[in-house]
Design a protein around this motif. Structure first.
Motif, PDB file in Angstrom:
ATOM      1  N   ILE A 180     157.851  76.576  40.948  1.00  0.00           N
ATOM      2  CA  ILE A 180     158.670  76.855  39.744  1.00  0.00           C
ATOM      3  C   ILE A 180     158.038  78.030  38.995  1.00  0.00           C
ATOM      4  O   ILE A 180     156.805  78.104  38.862  1.00  0.00           O
ATOM      5  CB  ILE A 180     158.739  75.609  38.829  1.00  0.00           C
ATOM      6  CG1 ILE A 180     159.336  74.442  39.625  1.00  0.00           C
ATOM      7  CG2 ILE A 180     159.577  75.885  37.577  1.00  0.00           C
ATOM      8  CD1 ILE A 180     159.230  73.114  38.927  1.00  0.00           C
ATOM      9  N   ASP A 181     158.890  78.908  38.501  1.00  0.00           N
ATOM     10  CA  ASP A 181     158.395  80.109  37.818  1.00  0.00           C
ATOM     11  C   ASP A 181     157.477  79.753  36.646  1.00  0.00           C
ATOM     12  O   ASP A 181     157.773  78.840  35.864  1.00  0.00           O
ATOM     13  CB  ASP A 181     159.577  80.938  37.277  1.00  0.00           C
ATOM     14  CG  ASP A 181     160.371  81.557  38.413  1.00  0.00           C
ATOM     15  OD1 ASP A 181     159.768  81.939  39.424  1.00  0.00           O
ATOM     16  OD2 ASP A 181     161.619  81.648  38.286  1.00  0.00           O
ATOM     17  N   PHE A 182     156.422  80.533  36.514  1.00  0.00           N
ATOM     18  CA  PHE A 182     155.433  80.249  35.472  1.00  0.00           C
ATOM     19  C   PHE A 182     156.032  80.312  34.061  1.00  0.00           C
ATOM     20  O   PHE A 182     155.632  79.568  33.170  1.00  0.00           O
ATOM     21  CB  PHE A 182     154.252  81.222  35.588  1.00  0.00           C
ATOM     22  CG  PHE A 182     153.271  81.081  34.470  1.00  0.00           C
ATOM     23  CD1 PHE A 182     152.445  79.963  34.390  1.00  0.00           C
ATOM     24  CD2 PHE A 182     153.198  82.035  33.463  1.00  0.00           C
ATOM     25  CE1 PHE A 182     151.559  79.805  33.335  1.00  0.00           C
ATOM     26  CE2 PHE A 182     152.314  81.880  32.404  1.00  0.00           C
ATOM     27  CZ  PHE A 182     151.494  80.768  32.344  1.00  0.00           C
ATOM     28  N   TYR A 183     157.022  81.205  33.875  1.00  0.00           N
ATOM     29  CA  TYR A 183     157.535  81.358  32.501  1.00  0.00           C
ATOM     30  C   TYR A 183     158.108  80.052  31.965  1.00  0.00           C
ATOM     31  O   TYR A 183     158.109  79.795  30.764  1.00  0.00           O
ATOM     32  CB  TYR A 183     158.558  82.506  32.393  1.00  0.00           C
ATOM     33  CG  TYR A 183     159.933  82.196  32.943  1.00  0.00           C
ATOM     34  CD1 TYR A 183     160.901  81.574  32.165  1.00  0.00           C
ATOM     35  CD2 TYR A 183     160.271  82.517  34.251  1.00  0.00           C
ATOM     36  CE1 TYR A 183     162.158  81.286  32.674  1.00  0.00           C
ATOM     37  CE2 TYR A 183     161.517  82.236  34.769  1.00  0.00           C
ATOM     38  CZ  TYR A 183     162.460  81.611  33.980  1.00  0.00           C
ATOM     39  OH  TYR A 183     163.700  81.312  34.491  1.00  0.00           O
ATOM     40  N   LEU A 187     157.036  78.523  28.495  1.00  0.00           N
ATOM     41  CA  LEU A 187     157.963  78.174  27.417  1.00  0.00           C
ATOM     42  C   LEU A 187     157.623  76.795  26.850  1.00  0.00           C
ATOM     43  O   LEU A 187     157.650  76.583  25.633  1.00  0.00           O
ATOM     44  CB  LEU A 187     159.412  78.156  27.949  1.00  0.00           C
ATOM     45  CG  LEU A 187     160.091  79.515  28.130  1.00  0.00           C
ATOM     46  CD1 LEU A 187     161.401  79.355  28.908  1.00  0.00           C
ATOM     47  CD2 LEU A 187     160.358  80.167  26.774  1.00  0.00           C
ATOM     48  N   LEU A 188     157.282  75.883  27.749  1.00  0.00           N
ATOM     49  CA  LEU A 188     156.955  74.523  27.310  1.00  0.00           C
ATOM     50  C   LEU A 188     155.643  74.520  26.520  1.00  0.00           C
ATOM     51  O   LEU A 188     155.596  74.049  25.384  1.00  0.00           O
ATOM     52  CB  LEU A 188     156.827  73.617  28.544  1.00  0.00           C
ATOM     53  CG  LEU A 188     156.482  72.161  28.254  1.00  0.00           C
ATOM     54  CD1 LEU A 188     157.647  71.469  27.564  1.00  0.00           C
ATOM     55  CD2 LEU A 188     156.150  71.427  29.558  1.00  0.00           C
ATOM     56  N   ALA A 189     154.603  75.104  27.142  1.00  0.00           N
ATOM     57  CA  ALA A 189     153.278  75.062  26.510  1.00  0.00           C
ATOM     58  C   ALA A 189     153.246  75.894  25.240  1.00  0.00           C
ATOM     59  O   ALA A 189     152.524  75.588  24.297  1.00  0.00           O
ATOM     60  CB  ALA A 189     152.229  75.561  27.489  1.00  0.00           C
ATOM     61  N   ARG A 228     150.566  85.280  24.434  1.00  0.00           N
ATOM     62  CA  ARG A 228     151.837  85.930  24.791  1.00  0.00           C
ATOM     63  C   ARG A 228     152.044  85.914  26.300  1.00  0.00           C
ATOM     64  O   ARG A 228     151.087  85.980  27.064  1.00  0.00           O
ATOM     65  CB  ARG A 228     151.812  87.387  24.311  1.00  0.00           C
ATOM     66  CG  ARG A 228     152.096  87.550  22.831  1.00  0.00           C
ATOM     67  CD  ARG A 228     151.875  89.008  22.441  1.00  0.00           C
ATOM     68  NE  ARG A 228     152.809  89.897  23.135  1.00  0.00           N
ATOM     69  CZ  ARG A 228     153.865  90.476  22.556  1.00  0.00           C
ATOM     70  NH1 ARG A 228     154.115  90.259  21.293  1.00  0.00           N
ATOM     71  NH2 ARG A 228     154.656  91.282  23.247  1.00  0.00           N
ATOM     72  N   LEU A 229     153.304  85.894  26.694  1.00  0.00           N
ATOM     73  CA  LEU A 229     153.619  85.906  28.124  1.00  0.00           C
ATOM     74  C   LEU A 229     153.080  87.185  28.785  1.00  0.00           C
ATOM     75  O   LEU A 229     152.708  87.184  29.952  1.00  0.00           O
ATOM     76  CB  LEU A 229     155.142  85.796  28.306  1.00  0.00           C
ATOM     77  CG  LEU A 229     155.646  85.608  29.729  1.00  0.00           C
ATOM     78  CD1 LEU A 229     155.113  84.334  30.359  1.00  0.00           C
ATOM     79  CD2 LEU A 229     157.176  85.599  29.773  1.00  0.00           C
ATOM     80  N   ASP A 239     166.230  74.895  25.910  1.00  0.00           N
ATOM     81  CA  ASP A 239     165.480  73.933  26.717  1.00  0.00           C
ATOM     82  C   ASP A 239     164.819  74.626  27.879  1.00  0.00           C
ATOM     83  O   ASP A 239     165.163  75.759  28.203  1.00  0.00           O
ATOM     84  CB  ASP A 239     166.425  72.853  27.263  1.00  0.00           C
ATOM     85  CG  ASP A 239     166.638  71.763  26.237  1.00  0.00           C
ATOM     86  OD1 ASP A 239     165.636  71.333  25.646  1.00  0.00           O
ATOM     87  OD2 ASP A 239     167.802  71.384  26.004  1.00  0.00           O
ATOM     88  N   VAL A 240     163.900  73.893  28.538  1.00  0.00           N
ATOM     89  CA  VAL A 240     163.258  74.451  29.724  1.00  0.00           C
ATOM     90  C   VAL A 240     163.710  73.655  30.945  1.00  0.00           C
ATOM     91  O   VAL A 240     164.373  72.623  30.817  1.00  0.00           O
ATOM     92  CB  VAL A 240     161.721  74.415  29.618  1.00  0.00           C
ATOM     93  CG1 VAL A 240     161.250  75.272  28.483  1.00  0.00           C
ATOM     94  CG2 VAL A 240     161.211  72.988  29.492  1.00  0.00           C
TER      95      VAL A 240
END
Ligand SMILES: Cc1cc2nc3c(=O)[nH]c(=O)nc-3n(C[C@H](O)[C@H](O)[C@H](O)COP(=O)(O)OP(=O)(O)OC[C@H]3O[C@@H](n4cnc5c(N)ncnc54)[C@H](O)[C@@H]3O)c2cc1C
Length: 503
Positions: free
Chosen positions: A103-106, A110-112, A120-121, A460-461
Motif C-alpha cells: 500500500i502506498d506510503f502516503y 495521512l493516518l499518522a 512533511r510528506l 478518509d484514508v
C-alpha cells in the motif's frame, strides 16, 4: 517510401531523428523542410524524465548532449503560492516513501500525520530533499532503496536541442531543405496531400507528411481543416512573455512556478542563463502589467528583449488525418505549467512508430504503402487521452487551492470541471484513492504531490492501513528519513556535480 516533415523546431527534428534511427534509409527516405525566415517558437526549456529514454533510444551520450544544449538536471518543479499565498511545495519525479504491505506510503502518512508527528510528506521523497538542498546525484535504481527511487529530467536550450538533433538526423541520411512551403496540393479523390511547393520553386512529393509547422498547423489545419477543440474555458491563460536573464548561484536543480494574480511565472535555470516567462490570461491582465511583473522577478540582468507569444489552449480534432500526422505545437497546446509539450512530441512519435503504415509487402518485400483507418483511429484515440489527462492535471493546480484573491482565481472557484477531473477529485476526497491509467504522462505520485502539496487532504484514508498502527508507521517512517539523509550526505552540490560530470 518517402516521408516529408514540415518544420524544424524541436518537434520536427525529434521526429526526424527517431524515424531515421528506426527505419533504414534505403526503405524510408526522409525529407525535412524548415524555413529560416519563419524560425521556431524558441521556448521550451523544461522537460519530463521520459526524454532520457528518448535520447537513450537514439543512442545519444548524456554528457555530450548536456554540454551541447547547456543542460542542467531537473528533479521536479517548485510551486509557490499555488495552494494558497505563502504555500510552497515541490512536485518531484518519483514516489513518496516505501510501500508497506503493497500500500502506498502516503496513505500511512495521512493516518499518522493526524498526530503531526512524522513531518512533511516531502521528507520522504529523495528528489525533493535533494532539490531543496540544491544537490544532485544520478539515481542507482538497481539498488531499490528510497534514496535512489527518483527520476530526473533536464532543463535545456530547446533551440540547441533542435540543432543537436538536426546534425544527428542529417548524419543518418535525413535530407534537409531550407525554404518556405507556399502551396499544398491535395489529391481530389482521396483528400490526401500529394505535393508541397516551396517559395524557391522546389516541389516535394511524399507518401506521408508530418506536420511540425508549429501553431499554424500548415498541413493539418490550413490544408486538411482538422478543426480545433478550444479548451480555454478550463485553461484560460492565452499569452506568455518570455525573457532570458543572467543566471545566479546557486544553480537550482529544479524549475520554479510562482502563481500570480492572473497566471504564473516560470524560472528555468540552464548552465549559461536562466529562462523566465509569465503565462497569463489576457482577459485579466494587460500585456504591460504582465511584463512588469515578470521583469521585477528576474534573478539577474535581462539578456534579451522580452518576447510575447499568443496561444489558444486545446488540441486538434484529428492528430492524424489522411496522410498527415501533426506532432508538436501543430497538434495542440497546453500551457507549460508541468513541462509537457516536449513530452507530447515524444508520445506522438512513439505512437506513430507503433502504428506506422506498412510500406513493405511482407511476402515479396517489395515496396508498398498503405494507411489503414484503424491505425489512424487508434492513434487519435490514444493522443486524445494524452492531451485530456494532462489538461486535467494542469487544471488541478488551478482549482485545488484557497485562492480567490483576484478575478482569475475567482473564475476558477466557479468553474464546472471536466467530468474526468471531477471524478478523480471525488475519489480522492472520499478515501485518498487515485485512479490509475495506462495512457497519460502523470502517475499517481504526481497527483498526490499536487493534491497534498496544495492542501487537498482527503476525508478518509484507505482502511487497510488502520491495522498497521501509528507506532509502527512512525518506526518505518524514521528509517525512511534516515535513508534519505544518508543519500543527501553522499550527493553533491548541483553545480559541482555538473562541473565534474561534464568536464
Ligand atoms: C510560452 C511557451 C513556453 C513553453 N515552455 C515549454 C517547456 O518548458 N517545456 C516544454 O516541453 N515545452 C514548452 N513549450 C512548448 C515548446 O516550445 C514546443 O513544444 C516545442 O518547441 C516544439 O515546437 P514545434 O517544433 O512544434 O514548433 P516551432 O518551434 O514553432 O517550429 C515550427 C517549424 O515549422 C517551420 N515552418 C512553419 N511554417 C513553415 C512553412 N510555411 N514552410 C516551411 N517551414 C515552416 C518553422 O520554420 C519551424 O522550423 C513552450 C511553449 C510556449 C509557447
Amino acid at each position: 517510401m518517402h516521408l516529408c516533415i514540415v518544420g524544424g523546431g524541436s518537434a520536427g527534428w525529434m521526429t526526424a531523428a527517431a524515424l531515421a534511427k528506426k527505419f533504414s534509409r534505403k526503405k524510408l527516405q526522409i525529407t525535412l523542410i524548415e524555413s529560416d525566415e519563419i524560425g521556431t517558437v524558441g521556448v521550451g526549456e523544461a522537460t519530463l524524465p521520459h526524454i532520457r529514454f528518448f535520447n537513450q533510444t537514439l543512442g545519444i551520450d548524456e554528457r555530450d548532449f548536456m554540454r551541447k544544449t547547456q543542460a542542467t538536471f531537473k528533479l521536479g518543479i517548485e510551486f509557490i503560492d499555488w495552494g494558497a499565498k505563502g504555500n510552497r511545495y515541490i512536485h518531484p519525479f518519483g514516489d513518496f516513501g516505501d510501500k508497506i504491505n503493497s500500500i502506498d506510503f502516503y496513505q500511512y502518512w495521512l493516518l499518522a500525520n493526524k498526530d503531526k508527528n512524522i513531518g512533511r510528506l516531502d521528507q520522504y521523497a529523495f528528489g525533493i530533499s535533494a532539490a531543496m538542498a540544491n544537490k544532485f546525484s544520478i539515481p542507482q535504481v538497481e539498488l531499490h532503496d528510497l534514496k535512489n527511487a527518483f527520476g530526473y529530467a533536464y532543463q535545456f536550450d530547446s533551440n540547441l536541442y533542435a540543432q543537436y538533433l538536426r546534425e544527428f538526423s542529417c548524419n543518418l541520411g535525413v535530407n534537409r531543405i531550407e525554404g518556405k512551403v507556399v502551396n499544398t496540393k491535395l489529391n481530389k479523390n482521396t483528400g490526401d496531400i500529394s505535393e508541397l511547393s516551396l517559395n524557391n520553386g522546389t516541389r516535394v512529393n511524399a507518401n506521408l507528411f508530418i506536420d511540425c509547422s508549429g501553431f499554424r498547423g500548415l498541413l493539418i489545419e490550413q490544408a486538411l481543416q482538422s478543426g480545433y477543440q478550444d479548451w480555454s474555458t478550463w485553461l484560460p491563460c492565452d499569452r506568455a512573455i518570455a525573457v532570458p536573464c543572467e543566471g545566479t548561484a546557486p544553480l537550482t536543480p529544479y524549475t520554479r512556478s510562482t502563481a500570480k494574480e492572473a497566471g504564473w511565472i516560470w524560472r528555468i535555470p540552464l548552465q549559461h542563463r536562466t529562462g523566465n516567462g509569465h503565462v497569463y490570461c489576457s482577459q485579466f491582465l494587460s500585456d504591460d502589467q504582465a511584463q512588469h511583473s515578470l521583469m521585477e522577478q528576474l534573478d539577474g540582468k535581462a539578456l534579451a528583449e522580452p518576447r510575447q507569444l499568443r496561444f489558444t489552449t486545446g488540441r486538434r480534432n484529428h492528430f492524424w488525418k489522411n496522410n498527415v500526422v501533426a506532432i508538436g505545437l501543430s497538434a495542440g497546446f497546453l500551457e507549460p505549467l508541468e513541462s509537457t509539450s516536449i513530452h507530447l512530441i515524444q508520445e506522438g512519435i512513439t505512437k506513430l512508430i507503433e502504428l506506422f503504415p506498412a510500406f513493405e509487402d511482407q511476402q515479396t518485400q517489395s515496396s508498398t504503402f498503405t494507411i489503414n483507418e484503424l491505425d489512424i483511429k487508434e492513434y487519435n484515440a490514444q493522443m486524445s487521452l494524452e492531451y485530456e489527462r494532462i489538461r486535467d492535471f494542469l487544471l488541478l493546480h488551478y482549482v485545488a487551492n484557497d485562492r480567490d484573491d483576484s478575478p482569475m482565481w475567482a473564475y476558477f472557484k466557479n468553474m464546472a470541471l471536466p467530468d474526468s477531473l471531477q471524478e478523480k477529485l471525488d475519489l480522492w476526497m472520499h478515501r485518498g484513492y487515485i485512479q490509475r491509467y495506462q495512457i497519460g504522462a502523470f502517475l499517481p505520485p504526481s497527483w498526490v504531490a499536487v493534491m497534498l502539496g496544495q492542501n487537498l487532504v482527503p476525508h478518509d484514508v484507505d482502511p487497510r492501513v488502520l491495522a498497521f498502527g501509528t507506532d509502527n508507521i512512525r518506526t518505518r517512517a524514521y528509517a525512511m528519513r534516515e535513508d534519505i539523509k544518508l543519500g543527501l550526505d553522499q550527493a553533491e552540490e548541483h553545480q559541482a556535480f555538473l562541473d565534474h560530470y561534464l568536464a
